[in-house]
Write an enzyme that holds these catalytic residues in place. Structure first.
Site, PDB file in Angstrom:
ATOM      1  N   ALA A  71      42.197  -1.444  -1.147  1.00 38.43           N
ATOM      2  CA  ALA A  71      43.579  -1.877  -0.962  1.00 38.43           C
ATOM      3  C   ALA A  71      43.747  -2.784   0.246  1.00 38.43           C
ATOM      4  O   ALA A  71      44.624  -3.646   0.261  1.00 38.43           O
ATOM      5  CB  ALA A  71      44.493  -0.658  -0.828  1.00 38.43           C
ATOM      6  N   THR A  72      42.912  -2.606   1.265  1.00 37.89           N
ATOM      7  CA  THR A  72      43.007  -3.487   2.426  1.00 37.89           C
ATOM      8  C   THR A  72      42.786  -4.937   2.018  1.00 37.89           C
ATOM      9  O   THR A  72      43.560  -5.835   2.389  1.00 37.89           O
ATOM     10  CB  THR A  72      41.990  -3.074   3.504  1.00 37.89           C
ATOM     11  N   GLN A 186      48.995   5.161  -1.961  1.00 41.28           N
ATOM     12  CA  GLN A 186      49.210   6.608  -1.828  1.00 41.28           C
ATOM     13  C   GLN A 186      49.961   7.220  -3.011  1.00 41.28           C
ATOM     14  O   GLN A 186      49.853   8.424  -3.253  1.00 41.28           O
ATOM     15  CB  GLN A 186      49.985   6.905  -0.541  1.00 41.28           C
ATOM     16  N   SER A 206      43.538   1.646  -4.114  1.00 35.60           N
ATOM     17  CA  SER A 206      42.153   1.884  -3.705  1.00 35.60           C
ATOM     18  C   SER A 206      41.550   3.019  -4.517  1.00 35.60           C
ATOM     19  O   SER A 206      42.227   4.012  -4.823  1.00 35.60           O
ATOM     20  CB  SER A 206      42.080   2.276  -2.223  1.00 35.60           C
ATOM     21  N   HIS A 208      39.188   5.242  -3.579  1.00 33.85           N
ATOM     22  CA  HIS A 208      38.919   6.507  -2.880  1.00 33.85           C
ATOM     23  C   HIS A 208      40.162   7.346  -2.620  1.00 33.85           C
ATOM     24  O   HIS A 208      40.057   8.459  -2.124  1.00 33.85           O
ATOM     25  CB  HIS A 208      38.165   6.244  -1.569  1.00 33.85           C
ATOM     26  N   CYS A 332      43.859   4.922  19.481  1.00 35.77           N
ATOM     27  CA  CYS A 332      43.498   4.279  20.739  1.00 35.77           C
ATOM     28  C   CYS A 332      43.806   2.784  20.642  1.00 35.77           C
ATOM     29  O   CYS A 332      43.328   2.103  19.735  1.00 35.77           O
ATOM     30  CB  CYS A 332      42.019   4.491  21.041  1.00 35.77           C
TER      31      CYS A 332
END
Length: 392
Positions: A71-72, A186, A206, A208, A332
């Site tokens: 999907a990215t 999702q 996606s 996965h 981060c």
């Protein structure tokens, strides 16, 4: 103690039925799917079957399925392909891209990069405290645009599971003469999703996330929408010229089988997982004080619960509830830990966001695992709260 996996929204285990199909495709089939000989034709037939399976899952046309690495890449192709095409016919200031404040990074950061490069004008729609797109704000943004317009809004948020009003968004985008892209990663396989009925022009998914292989996904579009895009990868002209490169046939076969299984089992799985999720949350609320569910609980995925444990740092809770796996939305950034941008966009304070954990269930989650997980989470939260109070 057995490991308990409650992080399906990050990545789902590959279904053994999918693994078997992938292994068969890797051992029984070989050759380039673009070749004219019988080996190539067999590979091409396997890919064609997968196109039909993926199209069926999202309510699209097999001819509109463009296979990607996930999907990215599909999101990048949708947004970047639009910006590249629009820049050919419009001044860059005229082309507008609208996203929401809670999109996946593959949409949000792509949009920011395109805007920084001067390839489009970017507007970001806010969300309500419930976590879904503020329609009034979106309407004003869309109606104020001139020239090319692409709106990209996800179907369901990965952190909260909150659903967006996709049909309403698609309608207002079309009234403004624009295209609507939906990252449905999702939602597909977890709730009914029909891009044609909803009015989506482009849809990303996606493998996965539906118990299929990692590293394969698709951008599914209408003929008209795909025709407006420009390639992200140049080469031999594969995938309608939008994504060149020899096809990953085994992965594509796996995605197709995963899509078919997800579509067939979605109704019963949604009911089962919703009951397990509610049972899990009730167990935590029954043992712990100050547990808050983030997001609108009336409009979310059946497998997802984002919970704030007041007075307990989420990362500390995650470490101490091992071997139960879940996730926090903090990350981060430039050497500093930042809270979830999704939760802060919904109006949560930094402290509240840092105290929030996402639990996401899936196909192989059992009732017995939920009972054990609830006990482990309760123990972890109590421990972290105790340590925090002693330090204070």
């Amino acid at each position: 103690m057995n490991e308990i996996y409650l992080d399906y929204n990050a990545s789902a285990p590959c279904d053994p039925r999918v693994t078997e199909a992938v292994a068969k495709a890797m051992t029984d089939g070989f050759g380039n799917a673009s070749s004219a000989h019988r080996f190539g034709r067999r590979q091409d037939a396997a890919v064609s079957d997968a196109r039909e399976q993926v199209a069926e899952l999202v309510g699209g046309s097999p001819s509109g399925v463009i296979f990607t690495a996930g999907a990215t890449e599909a999101n990048n192709l949708a947004l970047g392909g639009f910006a590249a095409a629009d820049s050919e016919t419009l001044s860059r200031a005229q082309s507008t891209l609208v996203t929401s404040a809670v999109e996946h990074a593959s949409v949000g950061r792509t949009a920011e990069a395109l805007a920084a490069a001067g390839r489009c004008h970017l507007q970001i729609a806010p969300v309500t405290p419930g976590g879904f797109v503020d329609l009034e704000a979106l309407v004003s943004m869309v109606q104020a645009t001139e020239g090319g317009l692409l709106v990209s809004v996800m179907a369901a948020n990965s952190e909260t599971g909150v659903l967006n009003p996709i049909a309403e968004i698609a309608n207002l985008v079309h009234e403004a003469g624009g295209l609507f892209h939906c990252d449905a990663t999702q939602m597909v396989g977890r709730l009914p999703f029909d891009m044609t009925a909803l009015g989506c022009d482009l849809v990303s998914l996606s493998g996965h996330k539906v118990c299929g292989p990692t590293g394969v996904g698709a951008l599914v579009g209408t003929r008209e929408a795909l025709a407006t895009l420009r390639p992200a990868v140049w080469g031999g002209g594969h995938e309608r010229g939008l994504r060149s490169g020899s096809l990953n046939v085994a992965g594509i076969v796996g995605l197709g089988v995963a899509a078919e299984i997800a579509g067939d089992e979605q109704p019963t799985e949604a009911e089962r997982l919703g009951a397990l999720r509610d049972r899990f949350v009730a167990a935590l609320e029954g043992e712990l004080a100050d547990v808050v569910q983030n997001g609108d609980v009336e409009r979310r995925l059946p497998n997802t619960a984002n919970l704030r444990f007041s007075g307990a740092d989420a990362d500390a809770v995650l470490v101490n509830m091992d071997p139960v796996a879940a996730s926090a939305g903090s990350a981060c950034s430039t050497g500093a830990i930042e809270p979830s941008p999704v939760l802060t966009a919904m109006g949560l304070s930094r402290d509240a966001a840092f105290e929030s954990v996402r639990f996401s269930l899936g196909r192989f989650t059992t009732a017995a695992e939920i009972e054990v997980a609830a006990r482990e989470v309760v123990t972890a939260v109590r421990y972290v709260r105790l340590m925090t109070s002693e330090v204070a």
